[in-house]
Design a protein around this motif. Structure first.
Motif, PDB file in Angstrom:
ATOM      1  N   THR A 384       0.780  -1.295  -0.047  1.00 14.79           N
ATOM      2  CA  THR A 384      -0.031   0.012  -0.035  1.00 14.79           C
ATOM      3  C   THR A 384       0.927   1.286   0.054  1.00 14.79           C
ATOM      4  O   THR A 384       1.794   1.355   0.804  1.00 14.79           O
ATOM      5  N   PHE A 385       0.933   1.976  -1.070  1.00 13.45           N
ATOM      6  CA  PHE A 385       1.821   3.101  -1.270  1.00 13.45           C
ATOM      7  C   PHE A 385       1.183   4.420  -1.013  1.00 13.45           C
ATOM      8  O   PHE A 385       0.094   4.567  -0.680  1.00 13.45           O
ATOM      9  N   GLY A 386       1.974   5.511  -1.369  1.00 11.26           N
ATOM     10  CA  GLY A 386       1.584   6.897  -1.224  1.00 11.26           C
ATOM     11  C   GLY A 386       1.174   7.103   0.259  1.00 11.26           C
ATOM     12  O   GLY A 386       2.053   6.325   1.247  1.00 11.26           O
ATOM     13  N   TRP A 387       0.375   8.016   0.783  1.00  9.58           N
ATOM     14  CA  TRP A 387       0.112   8.100   2.184  1.00  9.58           C
ATOM     15  C   TRP A 387      -0.957   7.238   2.585  1.00  9.58           C
ATOM     16  O   TRP A 387      -1.899   7.442   2.857  1.00  9.58           O
ATOM     17  N   MET A 388      -0.629   5.617   2.378  1.00 11.57           N
ATOM     18  CA  MET A 388      -1.391   4.590   2.369  1.00 11.57           C
ATOM     19  C   MET A 388      -2.752   5.015   1.679  1.00 11.57           C
ATOM     20  O   MET A 388      -3.978   4.234   2.205  1.00 11.57           O
ATOM     21  N   ASP A 389      -2.785   5.488   0.530  1.00  8.29           N
ATOM     22  CA  ASP A 389      -4.032   5.923  -0.193  1.00  8.29           C
ATOM     23  C   ASP A 389      -3.837   5.163  -1.507  1.00  8.29           C
ATOM     24  O   ASP A 389      -4.721   5.460  -2.355  1.00  8.29           O
ATOM     25  N   THR A 390      -2.801   4.555  -1.607  1.00  8.33           N
ATOM     26  CA  THR A 390      -2.618   3.670  -3.081  1.00  8.33           C
ATOM     27  C   THR A 390      -2.214   2.244  -2.932  1.00  8.33           C
ATOM     28  O   THR A 390      -1.039   1.717  -2.943  1.00  8.33           O
ATOM     29  N   PRO A 391      -3.503   1.346  -2.921  1.00  3.64           N
ATOM     30  CA  PRO A 391      -3.180  -0.038  -2.720  1.00  3.64           C
ATOM     31  C   PRO A 391      -2.577  -0.572  -3.876  1.00  3.64           C
ATOM     32  O   PRO A 391      -2.934  -0.246  -5.176  1.00  3.64           O
TER      33      PRO A 391
END
Length: 537
Positions: A384-391
């Motif tokens: 999960t990437f970005g600020w935990m906003d890109t799974p």
């Protein structure tokens, strides 16, 4: 009759030549570093968790050219900014940080999956405009004002940030462009990954894995999606990973050949880890010192006195930590977020025996699900990437759910095998102690500092999650410095619980192959997920 060279090649012995193994290892490390370097520029500015504060601390040290104490006032490069989080007080940051927050449109894009970067992001025109419009380094409005509001100077130890600031200082001799400083700081994490992967291979060899197995494990770690994610942005976990591996490798070398110079290097490495991340340091320190004490009691370190052992390994930590004490001393800063207590749930539920018991049981169930079944910790470890906003989505949401379900089953099977393995080993150690061979039992119990430090960290993190309850928000990147023991447990140590040699080997090889396949497929779809999240308008 001489053997046909082709027969040797077919038998596989030709592939065991050292130069071929070194070539394969070099290819793995270059490939993994190149993938992370691609992520450095693919992930938009500040679109990684907490990168704002990490980069800002390094920037402050870069502009100061030295460490900054909590007692000194703010400087000409500092400026206040509105809060980025829901309830914190106003922060004071470097003018470059404030500028990049606005230039990257962080407040709009972060946590909002419908928002994208501007259409020309990543082009030479974008970076030229970014550098041309950057403020003067000393254009802040906080010069001389007391440092009485939030700053990370007293929250995070200085080790990683001083290293990044020194690296940016080197870059500054060649270019003062803000884009060079920012992406150069990100690329510093890639260089740390190279060192970590080299140490990963060295540890596997020291643990007596075959050279090709060591190369394969190194490749799995290097191409795991979480590795590309963390090693591509400004984050102290990168240096923690390198130092955890270095401390464990030096400890294993000392176990094999006692040498006071190795002890001194181990002490310096522990000291550096102490001022990088406290929690990792505590776990590694206990595991390493336990191994050294066991070796000393069993006689393998008899040429090193107890006094020298403790002086060489602990004195550097005390010296490095004293600098952090100097930094923190006399701090009058207020907390970033008022009334936030990570153990608030524990305090609320500890008013009675029944309430406490229920709270602990619920906390254990919640933490178990979070860690091993499908909570934020589990999911973000897989990707999960970005600020935990890109799974990370492999193929489609439905297929990705199917893959993660298989991973859940494998994780649960691994946990069962681990319990079986503990049941197999514990009675043997107890028998050894009862027969008076307690020194040998200690040597076996503390013989692998890599695994022991991981168990300690896992117990700490799980226990904290239980006590914090619903207030705990864990992320998979917390495990980043312990990627090697995690994968070794799953692919090697847990299968040892199976008595049948053939079944054990098949299980170990199958798990390794599935993990390698996940790295290949996950790396490809991670890039696709990032492109869809940030660039597809």
């Amino acid at each position: 009759m001489q053997e046909d060279p082709s027969e040797e090649a077919r038998s596989g012995r030709a592939f065991d030549r050292p130069w071929i193994i070194r070539l394969a290892l070099t290819g793995v490390i270059i490939g993994a570093a190149s993938l992370s370097a691609y992520w450095v520029f693919l992930v938009p500015i500040f679109e990684s968790p907490d990168e704002v504060v990490h980069f800002d601390y390094a920037l402050n040290l870069y502009s100061a050219g030295r460490l900054i104490s909590a007692r000194e006032p703010f400087h000409a490069w500092n400026t206040p900014i509105p809060p980025l989080n829901p309830n914190p007080k106003t922060s004071v940051v470097h003018v470059y940080t404030s500028y990049l927050i606005d230039a990257s449109d962080l407040k709009t894009i972060r946590f909002n999956p419908t928002k994208r970067v501007v259409s020309d992001y990543g082009t030479s025109a974008f970076y030229n405009d970014l550098d041309r419009n950057a403020p003067d380094e000393r254009s802040g409005d906080m010069d001389g004002k007391p440092r009485n509001i939030f700053s990370f100077v007293t929250v995070y130890p200085y080790g990683y940030y001083s290293a990044v600031a020194a690296w940016m200082g080197v870059l500054g001799h060649f270019s003062h462009r803000l884009s060079v400083l920012y992406f150069g700081a990100r690329l510093f994490s890639v260089s740390l990954l190279i060192a970590s992967l080299l140490l990963t291979y060295a540890i596997c060899v020291e643990l007596r894995f075959s050279a090709w197995r060591a190369v394969l494990v190194t490749a799995i770690i290097g191409f795991f999606p979480l590795t590309s994610f963390v090693s591509s942005y400004v984050q102290p976990d990168n240096l923690a990973f390198t130092l955890v591996m270095l401390c464990c490798y030096l400890a294993l070398l000392i176990k094999r050949k006692a040498d006071w110079r190795l002890l001194l290097l181990l002490g310096l490495s522990l000291g550096a880890l102490c001022v990088t991340k406290y929690q990792y340091y505590a776990c590694v320190l206990i595991a390493v010192m336990g191994m050294l004490a066991a070796c000393r009691l069993s006689g393998s370190l008899k040429n090193v006195s107890w006094k020298s052992l403790f002086a060489l390994t602990l004195l550097p930590s005390l010296l490095f930590a004293s600098v952090q004490v100097w930094i923190n001393y006399g701090s009058q800063m207020e907390p970033l977020i008022a009334n936030r207590d990570p153990l608030q749930g524990f305090k609320e539920a500890s008013t009675g025996v029944m309430g406490f018991t229920g709270f602990v049981l619920n906390g254990i169930a919640s933490a178990f699900g979070n860690f091993f079944i499908g909570g934020p910790m589990f999911d973000s470890f897989l990707g999960t990437f970005g600020w935990m906003d890109t799974p990370l989505v492999i193929v489609s949401p439905g297929f990705d759910y199917f893959i993660r379900s298989i991973v859940r089953i494998i994780v649960l099977i691994t946990l069962v095998l681990l319990l079986v393995r503990v049941k197999q080993i514990a009675p043997r150690l107890i028998v050894a102690v009862r027969r008076g061979h307690w020194r040998s039992a200690l040597r076996v119990s503390f013989g692998n500092p890599l695994l022991n430090s991981f168990w300690l960290f896992a117990a700490f993190l799980f226990g904290f999650a239980v006590l914090a309850g619903d207030y705990y928000a864990g992320q998979g990147r917390y495990w980043f410095p312990f990627m090697l023991p995690i994968f070794l447990i799953g692919t090697h140590y847990a299968p040892l619980a199976v008595a049948n040699h053939k079944i054990r080997g098949t299980l170990s090889n199958s798990l390794t192959a599935m993990l390698a396949l996940y790295c290949v497929v996950g790396s490809c779809f991670a890039i696709r997920s990032l492109l869809a999240r940030f660039y597809e308008h």
